[in-house]
Design an enzyme around this catalytic site. Structure first.
Site, short mmCIF file in Angstrom:
data_model
loop_
_atom_site.label_atom_id
_atom_site.label_comp_id
_atom_site.label_asym_id
_atom_site.label_seq_id
_atom_site.Cartn_x
_atom_site.Cartn_y
_atom_site.Cartn_z
N ARG A 36 0.83 -1.22 0.00
CA ARG A 36 0.00 0.00 0.00
C ARG A 36 0.86 1.26 0.00
O ARG A 36 0.52 2.24 -0.67
CB ARG A 36 -0.94 0.00 1.20
CG ARG A 36 -2.14 -0.91 1.00
CD ARG A 36 -3.11 -0.81 2.15
NE ARG A 36 -4.28 -1.66 1.90
CZ ARG A 36 -5.21 -1.96 2.78
NH1 ARG A 36 -5.13 -1.49 4.02
NH2 ARG A 36 -6.24 -2.72 2.46
N LYS A 197 -16.39 -19.05 2.96
CA LYS A 197 -17.81 -19.02 3.29
C LYS A 197 -18.70 -18.40 2.24
O LYS A 197 -18.44 -17.29 1.77
CB LYS A 197 -18.00 -18.24 4.59
CG LYS A 197 -17.45 -18.96 5.79
CD LYS A 197 -17.73 -18.17 7.04
CE LYS A 197 -17.31 -18.95 8.28
NZ LYS A 197 -17.38 -18.09 9.45
N GLY A 354 -8.93 -9.38 0.44
CA GLY A 354 -8.52 -10.36 1.46
C GLY A 354 -7.33 -11.19 1.09
O GLY A 354 -6.26 -10.68 0.75
N GLY A 377 -11.92 -5.09 1.98
CA GLY A 377 -13.37 -4.88 2.07
C GLY A 377 -13.92 -4.01 0.95
O GLY A 377 -15.02 -4.26 0.45
C1 3PG Z 1 -8.49 -2.24 5.04
O1 3PG Z 1 -7.46 -2.63 5.59
O2 3PG Z 1 -9.26 -3.00 4.43
C2 3PG Z 1 -8.79 -0.77 5.08
O3 3PG Z 1 -7.70 -0.07 5.56
C3 3PG Z 1 -10.04 -0.49 5.86
O4 3PG Z 1 -9.88 -0.83 7.21
P1 3PG Z 1 -11.15 -1.11 8.11
O5 3PG Z 1 -11.72 -2.42 7.67
O6 3PG Z 1 -10.65 -1.12 9.54
O7 3PG Z 1 -12.14 0.02 7.87
#
Ligand code: 3PG
Ligand code: MG
Length: 397
Positions: A36, A197, A354, A377
C-alpha cells in the site's frame, strides 16, 4: 465514471490534503508488507515535486475513537519517506493546535504525516465538525485510498465534500481497472470466487452471476455448493444453513445464462495439516472421514478450457487451502494460467480482496496480473455492486 485527477489541479504553493491508506501489516513496530505504501507514494511524490505542501491523512487499525499508542502512525513516517524519496515530518494529532502548527510550518514541496484519524471519534461518525477541522488544514483534497473508500468517514467522505477534490494516482488506477473489469468489460467475462464461506459472499455472488458469462467457484465455499446439489462432502467445512443460498445462486445462473464451474474432482485428506496424505477423487466420491482441501487437476483443466476463450477475468479468493501445501496446487496452477494469458496479451485480469493478494504472491504471479487491487473490504463491496461513499464523494458534481 468521471472524477478529477492530479492533472486537473494547480497545486503549487497550495496545501493539499492526501487521504492515504497506511493501514499496512506490521509486526514488532516494523512494516511487513509495503504494497500500500509503494502504491500511494507516487501521488505524494508528484504533489511535492509540483510544489504543493502535502499533508497525509490515514487511519491505522481500529482504535475506536481513542488514542491507542500501539496504533500510532509514527512508525509509518520513515517507510513512507523511503518510498516517496523525501523526508516526512510527523505530527501527533490530525486536528487541533498540533496539526495546525505543523501545517503552518510546511514549505512548498514538504510532506507532513498526521496522526491516526481514528484516534478521534468524529472520524468513524463522519462528524461534520471533524470534517470541517480537517478541511481547515488544506486548500485541496486528494483521495488516494480506494481501500478505505467503502467507509463513509470524516477523512474519506466528509472532507471531500468541503474542498475541491480529485482522485490520487492509486485511486485513479484502481477505478480505471475496476471499470474495465466489471463496469464495461470486454466479453466473455469470467469471475473466480473462492474463500471459505458462502455466507460472507452472498451479495457478491448474486451480483456477479448476473454480470458474467462464467462463474468459477472455489475454496471451502465449494463444499456448500456441492452439498446443495446433494453430494456428500464428508468432514469438509460447509455451511448447512446456506444450502438454499447456493441453490439460489445456481438458479440465478440458469436465469441469466451464466455457466457455473464447480469442481468435478477434488483433493481430499483425512487431516488438515501440511503434507498430510491426500488423494484426488471425483467430487461425488469424498469419503465420510475425508475433507475437501483443494480443487483437482481435472477441475483446473476445465478452468483452463474456459479461460482460453475469456477476455476479462475478475478474481477474489483462493481455490483451496493455499497456505498449507500441498493444498495450494489448484490455486497456484490456476493463477499461473491467468498470468501467462495476461502476459500474452489475451486476457485482462484484475484481482483483489482479502487473501487473494497473498495467494497470488504465493504463486509468484502478483506482478503478472493486469491489476492487483490493494483493497480488501472495499474490493468486495465493489464486487457486490455497491456504491462506495469515498468514491461517490469524488464523482459528485
Ligand atoms: C483495510 O485494511 O481494508 C482498510 O484499511 C479499511 O480498514 P477497516 O476495515 O478497519 O475500515
Ligand atoms: Mg482491515
Amino acid at each position: 465514471m468521471t472524477f478529477r485527477t492530479l492533472d486537473d489541479l494547480d497545486v503549487k504553493g497550495r496545501r493539499v490534503l492526501v487521504r492515504a491508506d497506511l493501514n499496512v501489516p506490521m509486526a514488532d513496530g516494523k512494516v511487513t508488507d509495503r504494497l500500500r505504501i509503494v502504491r500511494q507514494a507516487p501521488t505524494i511524490r508528484e504533489l511535492a515535486e509540483k510544489g504543493a505542501k502535502v499533508i497525509v491523512l490515514s487511519h491505522f487499525d481500529r482504535p475506536k475513537g481513542k488514542v491507542v499508542p500501539s496504533m500510532s502512525l509514527k512508525p509509518l513516517a520513515e517507510p513512507l519517506a523511503e518510498e516517496v524519496g523525501r523526508p516526512v515530518v510527523f505530527a501527533d494529532d490530525c486536528t487541533g493546535p498540533k496539526a495546525e502548527a505543523a501545517v503552518a510550518a510546511l514549505k512548498n514541496g514538504q510532506v507532513l504525516l498526521l496522526e491516526n484519524t481514528r484516534f478521534h471519534k468524529g472520524e468513524e461518525d463522519n462528524d461534520p465538525a471533524m470534517a470541517k477541522q480537517l478541511a481547515a488544514l488544506g486548500d485541496i483534497f486528494v483521495n488516494d485510498a480506494f481501500s478505505a473508500a467503502h467507509r463513509a468517514h470524516a477523512s474519506t467522505e466528509g472532507v471531500a465534500r468541503l474542498l475541491p477534490n480529485a482522485a490520487g494516482r492509486s485511486m485513479q488506477a484502481e477505478l480505471t481497472h475496476l471499470e474495465k473489469a466489471l463496469g464495461n468489460p470486454q466479453r466473455p467475462l469470467m469471475a473466480v470466487v473462492g474463500g471459505a464461506k458462502v455466507s460472507t459472499k452472498i451479495a457478491l455472488l448474486e451480483n456477479l452471476v448476473k454480470r458474467v458469462e462464467t462463474l468459477m467457484i472455489g475454496g471451502a465455499m465449494d463444499n456448500t455448493f456441492l452439498a446443495a446439489e446433494g453430494i456428500a462432502v464428508g468432514k469438509s467445512l460447509y455451511e448447512a444453513d446456506h444450502l438454499e443460498t447456493a441453490r439460489q445462486v445456481i438458479h440465478m445462473a440458469t436465469e441469466s445464462g451464466a455457466a457455473i464451474l464447480l469442481p468435478r474432482d477434488v483433493v481430499v485428506a483425512k487431516e488438515f495439516k501440511r503434507d498430510a496424505p491426500y488423494r484426488t477423487v471425483p467430487a461425488s466420491q469424498v469419503g465420510a472421514d475425508e475433507m475437501v482441501l483443494d480443487v483437482g487437476d481435472k477441475s483446473v483443466a476445465e478452468f483452463q478450457n474456459r479461460l482460453m476463450g475469456t477476455r476479462t477475468l475478475v478474481w477474489n479468493g483462493p481455490l483451496g487451502a493455499f497456505e498449507t501445501p500441498p493444498f495450494d496446487r489448484g490455486t497456484v496452477a490456476a493463477a499461473q494460467m491467468v498470468a501467462s494469458l495476461t502476459r500474452a496479451g489475451q486476457l485482462l485480469s484484475v484481482a483483489g480482496g482479502g487473501d487473494t493478494v497473498a495467494a497470488l504472491a504465493h504463486a509468484g504471479v502478483e506482478g503478472d496480473f493486469t491489476y492487483v487491487s490493494t483493497a480488501g473490504g472495499a474490493f468486495l463491496e465493489w464486487l457486490e455492486g455497491k456504491q462506495l461513499p469515498g468514491v461517490e464523494a469524488l464523482t459528485a458534481k
